[in-house]
Design an enzyme around this catalytic site. Structure first.
Site, PDB file in Angstrom:
ATOM      1  N   TRP A   1      81.946  71.822 105.402  1.00  0.00           N
ATOM      2  CA  TRP A   1      82.551  73.051 104.865  1.00  0.00           C
ATOM      3  C   TRP A   1      83.900  72.795 104.191  1.00  0.00           C
ATOM      4  O   TRP A   1      84.449  73.689 103.551  1.00  0.00           O
ATOM      5  CB  TRP A   1      82.725  74.085 105.977  1.00  0.00           C
ATOM      6  CG  TRP A   1      81.450  74.780 106.351  1.00  0.00           C
ATOM      7  CD1 TRP A   1      80.197  74.512 105.891  1.00  0.00           C
ATOM      8  CD2 TRP A   1      81.323  75.888 107.257  1.00  0.00           C
ATOM      9  NE1 TRP A   1      79.296  75.376 106.457  1.00  0.00           N
ATOM     10  CE2 TRP A   1      79.949  76.227 107.299  1.00  0.00           C
ATOM     11  CE3 TRP A   1      82.211  76.616 108.048  1.00  0.00           C
ATOM     12  CZ2 TRP A   1      79.464  77.267 108.093  1.00  0.00           C
ATOM     13  CZ3 TRP A   1      81.732  77.646 108.837  1.00  0.00           C
ATOM     14  CH2 TRP A   1      80.368  77.971 108.851  1.00  0.00           C
TER      15      TRP A   1
ATOM     16  N   GLU B   1      78.344  58.474  99.072  1.00  0.00           N
ATOM     17  CA  GLU B   1      78.929  59.607  98.375  1.00  0.00           C
ATOM     18  C   GLU B   1      79.742  59.114  97.186  1.00  0.00           C
ATOM     19  O   GLU B   1      80.964  58.913  97.305  1.00  0.00           O
ATOM     20  CB  GLU B   1      79.875  60.348  99.328  1.00  0.00           C
ATOM     21  CG  GLU B   1      79.194  61.015 100.488  1.00  0.00           C
ATOM     22  CD  GLU B   1      79.777  62.397 100.707  1.00  0.00           C
ATOM     23  OE1 GLU B   1      79.008  63.339 100.733  1.00  0.00           O
ATOM     24  OE2 GLU B   1      81.002  62.520 100.795  1.00  0.00           O
TER      25      GLU B   1
ATOM     26  N   HIS C   1      85.804  60.245 104.474  1.00  0.00           N
ATOM     27  CA  HIS C   1      85.424  61.036 103.291  1.00  0.00           C
ATOM     28  C   HIS C   1      86.406  60.736 102.154  1.00  0.00           C
ATOM     29  O   HIS C   1      87.594  60.518 102.388  1.00  0.00           O
ATOM     30  CB  HIS C   1      85.442  62.534 103.631  1.00  0.00           C
ATOM     31  CG  HIS C   1      84.805  63.365 102.569  1.00  0.00           C
ATOM     32  ND1 HIS C   1      85.484  63.730 101.427  1.00  0.00           N
ATOM     33  CD2 HIS C   1      83.551  63.853 102.446  1.00  0.00           C
ATOM     34  CE1 HIS C   1      84.653  64.435 100.653  1.00  0.00           C
ATOM     35  NE2 HIS C   1      83.477  64.519 101.256  1.00  0.00           N
TER      36      HIS C   1
HETATM   37  P1  PGA Z   1      79.619  68.740  97.225  1.00  0.00           P
HETATM   38  O1  PGA Z   1      80.453  67.895  98.282  1.00  0.00           O
HETATM   39  O2  PGA Z   1      78.223  68.889  97.788  1.00  0.00           O
HETATM   40  O3  PGA Z   1      80.319  70.063  97.131  1.00  0.00           O
HETATM   41  O4  PGA Z   1      79.626  67.967  95.937  1.00  0.00           O
HETATM   42  C1  PGA Z   1      79.857  66.798  98.914  1.00  0.00           C
HETATM   43  C2  PGA Z   1      80.815  66.104  99.822  1.00  0.00           C
HETATM   44  O5  PGA Z   1      82.002  65.955  99.490  1.00  0.00           O
HETATM   45  O6  PGA Z   1      80.440  65.689 100.931  1.00  0.00           O
END
Ligand code: PGA
Length: 260
Positions: free
Chosen positions: A11, A166, A96
């Protein structure tokens, strides 16, 4: 043992207040389908975590965004692994890119990963390059991120870690596009190679590798076909209908795979 898929909602710094968070979590818990094939998780802002997991119960578990690399001490604003676990987190999003952007290093990520495992949570280790350069330097970045993160972790624990690929360029509302399934596949194979080099092939095959970066209900099927064991959606996880459609799609795919 059958491998599980994961849909883990991040979130981020949303929604703006506790009432909204409760109402989003309530709808999500109510409409998200439940299946033995898929583990669903939401990671709300930490100030909401305890209340949500206490009041808004369901099959979807709760996780924590970020875990500090030190177990305790004078770190104003930070949240330790034991705090997150005692507030009800079963998962922890670690490394992240939005944290790395603010100065979190690979070494810190390594400490967080260790603490997260120690407190019995499942770490979701995020790795990804800022950009794809022509010379393929991005492979080195992924290797470095994984090697350092795992440097203090016993090899026997590798399979308790979820790795989320990611690519930073695919994340958020300003991203031009999600990664393609082929781009995911290339990195998935590479991550497996890095883990094989650190341990062995069997372990590498058992680590769950998921995808995050503009993932939603319209684009996940090719990633599943490329071997993604799930997703880490940001924006899509704030929309219970979209999140639950994603989960449904993963369940359908997993069922088909299971019957092959
Ligand atoms: P997003 O974010 O799906 O809004 O691109 C993904 C994330 O940062 O884990």
């Amino acid at each position: 043992m059958e491998k599980k898929y994961y849909v883990i909602g991040n979130w981020k710094m949303n929604p703006g207040n506790l009432n909204e968070a409760k109402s989003t979590a309530k709808t999500l818990q109510r409409i998200t389908p439940n299946s033995k094939y898929v583990e669903t998780v939401i990671c709300p802002p930490s100030v909401f975590l305890y209340t949500l997991q206490k009041e808004i119960k369901g099959k979807t578990k709760y996780g924590h965004q970020g875990i500090h690399h030190e177990p305790k001490g004078a770190f104003t604003t930070k949240i330790s692994a034991s705090m997150a676990a005692s507030a009800g987190a079963k998962f922890g999003i670690i490394g992240h890119s939005e944290e790395r952007r603010e100065g979190v290093t690979d070494e810190m990520v390594s400490g967080s990963l260790k603490n997260c495992l120690k407190e019995g949570m499942t770490p979701v280790l995020c790795v990804g390059e800022n950009e794809r350069d022509q010379n393929g330097f991005y492979f080195n970045i992924i290797r470095q991120q994984i090697e350092t993160a795992l440097s203090n972790i016993p090899k026997t624990r590798y399979t308790d870690i979820i790795i989320a690929y990611e690519p930073v360029w695919a994340i958020g509302k300003d991203a031009k596009r999600p990664a393609s399934a082929n781009e995911f596949l290339e990195i998935k194979i590479y991550i497996q190679k890095v883990i094989t080099d650190l341990s062995n092939r069997k372990t590498a095959d058992e680590v769950s590798i998921i995808y995050g970066g503009s993932a939603d209900d319209t684009n996940i099927l090719p990633f599943l076909e490329a071997g993604a064991m799930g997703f880490l959606p940001g924006r899509a996880s704030l929309e219970p209908e979209v999140f639950s459609k994603m989960v449904l799609e993963v369940i359908d795919f997993a069922k088909n795979e299971g019957s092959k």
